[in-house]
Structures are given as C-alpha cells and as structure tokens.
Design a protein around this motif. Sequence first.
Motif, PDB file in Angstrom:
ATOM      1  N   ILE A 101      -4.241  27.921 101.244  1.00  0.00           N
ATOM      2  CA  ILE A 101      -4.566  27.371  99.929  1.00  0.00           C
ATOM      3  C   ILE A 101      -3.706  26.146  99.616  1.00  0.00           C
ATOM      4  CG2 ILE A 101      -4.510  27.871  97.445  1.00  0.00           C
ATOM      5  CD1 ILE A 101      -5.075  30.780  98.159  1.00  0.00           C
TER       6      ILE A 101
ATOM      7  N   GLU B   6      -2.066  22.729  99.276  1.00  0.00           N
ATOM      8  CA  GLU B   6      -2.674  21.422  99.500  1.00  0.00           C
ATOM      9  C   GLU B   6      -1.622  20.338  99.704  1.00  0.00           C
ATOM     10  OE1 GLU B   6      -5.422  21.005  96.255  1.00  0.00           O
ATOM     11  OE2 GLU B   6      -7.010  21.947  97.437  1.00  0.00           O
TER      12      GLU B   6
ATOM     13  N   PRO C 140     -13.341  33.187  99.642  1.00  0.00           N
ATOM     14  CA  PRO C 140     -13.064  32.197  98.583  1.00  0.00           C
ATOM     15  C   PRO C 140     -12.455  30.902  99.143  1.00  0.00           C
ATOM     16  CG  PRO C 140     -12.320  34.363  97.886  1.00  0.00           C
ATOM     17  CD  PRO C 140     -12.747  34.501  99.320  1.00  0.00           C
ATOM     18  N   ASN C 141     -11.583  31.037 100.138  1.00  0.00           N
ATOM     19  CA  ASN C 141     -10.997  29.841 100.755  1.00  0.00           C
ATOM     20  C   ASN C 141     -12.073  28.976 101.398  1.00  0.00           C
ATOM     21  OD1 ASN C 141      -8.342  30.037 100.153  1.00  0.00           O
ATOM     22  ND2 ASN C 141      -7.651  30.669 102.178  1.00  0.00           N
TER      23      ASN C 141
ATOM     24  N   GLU D 166     -11.914  36.402  94.534  1.00  0.00           N
ATOM     25  CA  GLU D 166     -10.546  36.303  95.062  1.00  0.00           C
ATOM     26  C   GLU D 166      -9.816  37.629  94.968  1.00  0.00           C
ATOM     27  OE1 GLU D 166      -8.165  33.192  93.596  1.00  0.00           O
ATOM     28  OE2 GLU D 166      -9.573  31.622  94.172  1.00  0.00           O
TER      29      GLU D 166
ATOM     30  N   GLN E 158     -15.273  28.891 100.677  1.00  0.00           N
ATOM     31  CA  GLN E 158     -16.084  28.295  99.614  1.00  0.00           C
ATOM     32  C   GLN E 158     -15.391  27.089  98.977  1.00  0.00           C
ATOM     33  OE1 GLN E 158     -17.150  31.513  96.943  1.00  0.00           O
ATOM     34  NE2 GLN E 158     -19.179  30.632  96.738  1.00  0.00           N
ATOM     35  N   ARG E 159     -14.087  27.243  98.780  1.00  0.00           N
ATOM     36  CA  ARG E 159     -13.296  26.201  98.120  1.00  0.00           C
ATOM     37  C   ARG E 159     -13.332  24.891  98.900  1.00  0.00           C
ATOM     38  NH1 ARG E 159      -8.093  24.884  99.053  1.00  0.00           N
ATOM     39  NH2 ARG E 159      -7.879  26.648 100.452  1.00  0.00           N
ATOM     40  N   VAL E 160     -13.322  24.964 100.237  1.00  0.00           N
ATOM     41  CA  VAL E 160     -13.259  23.728 101.023  1.00  0.00           C
ATOM     42  C   VAL E 160     -14.638  23.188 101.410  1.00  0.00           C
ATOM     43  CG1 VAL E 160     -10.962  24.234 101.948  1.00  0.00           C
ATOM     44  CG2 VAL E 160     -12.981  24.978 103.224  1.00  0.00           C
ATOM     45  N   SER E 161     -15.724  23.954 101.136  1.00  0.00           N
ATOM     46  CA  SER E 161     -17.043  23.512 101.608  1.00  0.00           C
ATOM     47  C   SER E 161     -17.809  22.718 100.568  1.00  0.00           C
ATOM     48  CB  SER E 161     -17.940  24.700 101.996  1.00  0.00           C
ATOM     49  OG  SER E 161     -17.217  25.828 102.244  1.00  0.00           O
TER      50      SER E 161
ATOM     51  N   SER F 278      -9.549  20.747 105.587  1.00  0.00           N
ATOM     52  CA  SER F 278     -10.622  21.563 105.015  1.00  0.00           C
ATOM     53  C   SER F 278     -11.472  22.195 106.114  1.00  0.00           C
ATOM     54  CB  SER F 278     -11.533  20.715 104.126  1.00  0.00           C
ATOM     55  OG  SER F 278     -10.814  20.249 103.027  1.00  0.00           O
TER      56      SER F 278
END
Lengths: 111, 310, 115
Positions: free
Chosen positions: C40, C42, B275-276, B254, B278-281, B204
């Motif tokens: 993306i 995982e 977006p990536n 996205e 944001q997704r991991v934070s 992440s």
Amino acid sequence: MKIKELNEILNFELLTTCPDSEIVTAYTSDLLSDVMGNAPDDSVLITIQAHKNTIAVASLAGINAVILCNNRKAPEDMLPAAEKEEIAVLSTGLNQFDTSIAVGRALELCK
Amino acid sequence: MRKLIPIYENQTPLVVLELIQGHKIKEIMSENIITIGRDMTMRDVKILMKEKSISGVPVMDKKRLIGIISVEDLLNALEDGLMDDPVEKHMSRNLVILEEQMPVSFAIDYFENYSFNRFPVLNERKELVGIITSRDIIIHMVAVMNQEIRRLENLAKQGAHTEIGDIVRRYAVVQNDFKNAGKASSEIKTILIKHLVDRKTIRSIATAVYELEINQVVHSLGGEILCRISDKNVEILARDRGPGIEDIELALSEGYSTATDWIRSMGFGAGMGLPNIQRVSDEFHIQSSKTGTEIRVIINLPDDNKIETS
Amino acid sequence: MTLNDISAILSCIQHNKNTIFETEAVEHIVASDLMSEVLIAEEENLLLITALNTEQTLRTAHIVDALGVVLVNGKRPQPGMIRLAKEFDLALFTTKSSMFKSCAAVHSLMNGDAN
C-alpha cells in the motif's frame, strides 16, 4: 502507566471498556507466533491483525492492550473476546511505524 | 529436443495455449465406451471391434480398468494362432491414464510422449468415464479454434487492439507454492523497466501481478497468470481451477480474509489482496464459481510512455 | 540518514550491502509483517522493517522499490533471500532489536537529522 493515562496522551479510539492495568512497554508485530514467543509482559501490542486470535495470543503473552493500526476494523467476535480477557482494544489511522513512535514517546521510551 | 507437436511454453501464441489449457479432457473425450470382460476371447474381440469400427477396447474386471486391447494386440495373436485365448493374456497392462479434470494440454503431451493411440480417462473416484484419441482432440480443438479465430477476426475488424506485436507472458501458479510466488511480477517489472515505463506505473502493475499470484497460491487449487503488454496498457488475466470465492463483495472489502493462521504466518492473508489490486487498476473484473475464479485487470500506461513493441 | 547509519544504530549484521547503502537517504519507514500492507505504501526511498524472513519479503521490497530490508528479533535470512537481495540490489540486514525498539531507534536518528 495505566492504559487510561496512555490513551489520554495518544487519543486513539477506544473500542472496549478500559481495564485498570499497567502498560510498561510496547511490542509491534503482525505475526502472532512471534507475539506469542517474544512480547514482553504488561505491554501494548501494536498490530494490524484485527482478529479474534490476536486476543487469544495477547492474553497468553500477558499483553494488556492491543492497538489496531491503519484503521483496521475489529471483527464482531474480537471485542467480546477482548472484554472477557480484560484486554483494551484501541484503533488508529496511523501505520505501525508511526504508532510505535507515538506510543514510544508517550511511554517516554524514545524522543 | 525437437517436439513432434509444436507447442512450447514460451513461443506458442497465447491464444493457442489458452485454448488447450482452458478446455478440460472431460469436454472432448468419448463417453460412449465399449468395454469387455477379461474372459472374452481374442476372436470375439476381433468381431466386436470390426462391428463397432474401433481400434481399441478397455478390459474391465467389474468396475476396475485392468488393461486395453488394441489392433496391434489382435494382429500379434492372429500371427501366433492364439485367437482362442482370453484377452487377459494379450492385453497391454501397462496403462497410461488421464483424468477428466486435466486440461487438454495434458492429453496433447501424452500423445507427444507415448506411442499409444488412445488413453483411458478416469474420474475423481478412479472410475473409467471415457476414452480419448487424437481424433477427439482434432474434432474438438478445430471447432474451438474456429470459434476463437472468428472472435479475434471480428475484434480486429472493429478496430479493437490486435494481439500482434504485443508482449505476452504466461505463468503457471501452484497451490501453496510460496517459494515461486512473485516470479511473474519480477519478470514483468524487468520487462517494463526495459521499456522505460515510469516507476509509479511499474509499481502498480507489479503490485497487481504479485497480489494475483499470491491469491492463487493461498486460495486456489492452482491456476495461471497471463500478462499482455500492449502499447496502451497492461492486461492481466488471472484464472484458477477453484474452489471459487463464496462472497465476492465481502472478499473485496479491506481486512476481510478467509486465510488461516498458517497463511498469516507466511506474511499474507491480511485481507488486502483484492482491495490492493482494485486500488492500482484502471479496470477490474472478477467472476467466480466453484470451478474457478477469473480476475481481469487493466492498467493503462501514461500517454507519454508508449511501449514500442514491434 | 542512510542505510549504513541505520545499520549502525541498530547494530545490524549486514547480509547484503547494495550499491547505494552509503549514499541514498532513507526517507520513509514501513514496519510490517504483512506484505499486502507494505504494498500500500506509495512513498519513495523506503526501508522495510519486518520479522518476516521469507523470499516474499524481498520480492515485496523489490516491487515497492525499497532501498532495503531490516529483519528484527535476530531473524536469520532464509536460504535464497541473500541471492534475491543481490539480484534486486537490496540491502539486507538483521538486528537483534524488536520491531518496536527498532522503530524507536530509527525515529530518534531521523529526529537527530532534523535538529
């Protein structure tokens, strides 16, 4: 195989009207210059490039349908361009690998 | 080689680097400049400099800067009995110039590398807009240091986490430099592996740093990435020098991208960067204006994965 | 299905073999030329199939802990890629097949494993 028959197997979401063209094989790529240079005629393009330029390149390369993977949304100006060029645009939640396999199976190009 | 001014990329505290890089020369230069024409005599310059108590004067040919007269030049002319000469004959023509948009760190480097006591400052149109001396730097930087240290003291009092013992890294990012993008994320990943952080969290953090690097390479005029690894979390601060994001909400959706075909041919510009991130934070803050975009990301470390930083 | 099996079925040129290319099983395939899309993913133990032959391909593969990268369409690695592959211990192969055909071939191999 006609696009219509292909999508009867795939069951992806059809975003444009369905032209009566043949699909012989497929090409998977997100690099438009690569598509331009290497995609075979009468193919379906598997990509995440949801972009008007994708249609322009597809039309030059003799691609009859474009499948947008990972649920990528087609921008507003993409679909009218596709209609004009008589290129079908389909959408799926599958990624490029899984879409390639699904299309490969439908076209009986892989097991 | 040992430097006179002790500022080092890798050892100087992040706060100090942030201050000298975060402020622009424009903010600290003197804008009230006294200039003279090329025909003025050395004698008249001496009178002028004494009157205004200044130690150097830019010499102009209409709007163009052509030289500088300093006290040393005056002394030499005096010694040689040439005080009636026009300044043109005695001025230093070998000009070293700063630009108003440069960070203060550039001026500090110049004082380190050149023996001059002042540097003329030009704007984007190459017009003289100011002059900077070490005095200007001291006055302004002590003021901002006071402010910043007071802020840090208050933070410490509130029991917020202090910077002491944290691992900090700073990376400069250059516009369109695809070659070096990814170096920050690789190094941060290596540090985290050494500290036995779990793979998922590392992935992440590395993803966030990498996307932030790529964003600056692709969309900004250049910027920097600051990473602070504490025992609780990793904080990443990415800021650039513009031109800013026009519609932040759109940029966060996205698939939206302003990237050109050229950037897409480099494997980026799919509209997944922000977006990536944001997704991991765990925390994501963004602000943007024409002069720059600042993104602050915090990713928490799992409780059983605390880093021993001391 | 190891990297070595995949290399064989795609008739790959092997630019760099990593330490686990004969032992670790590839469990997941990501086929993409856009690196943010790869980030993306995982899954663990993945293989990246791409036509993008830049250093960023390897940096991305490294971030997602991929086992290796297969370059399609006969793409040669750009300078610096082999050095990075060694530094990150990533397998780096080239196949003449297209991405579509590579996906189909790898899938057949995966299916063969299952049967």
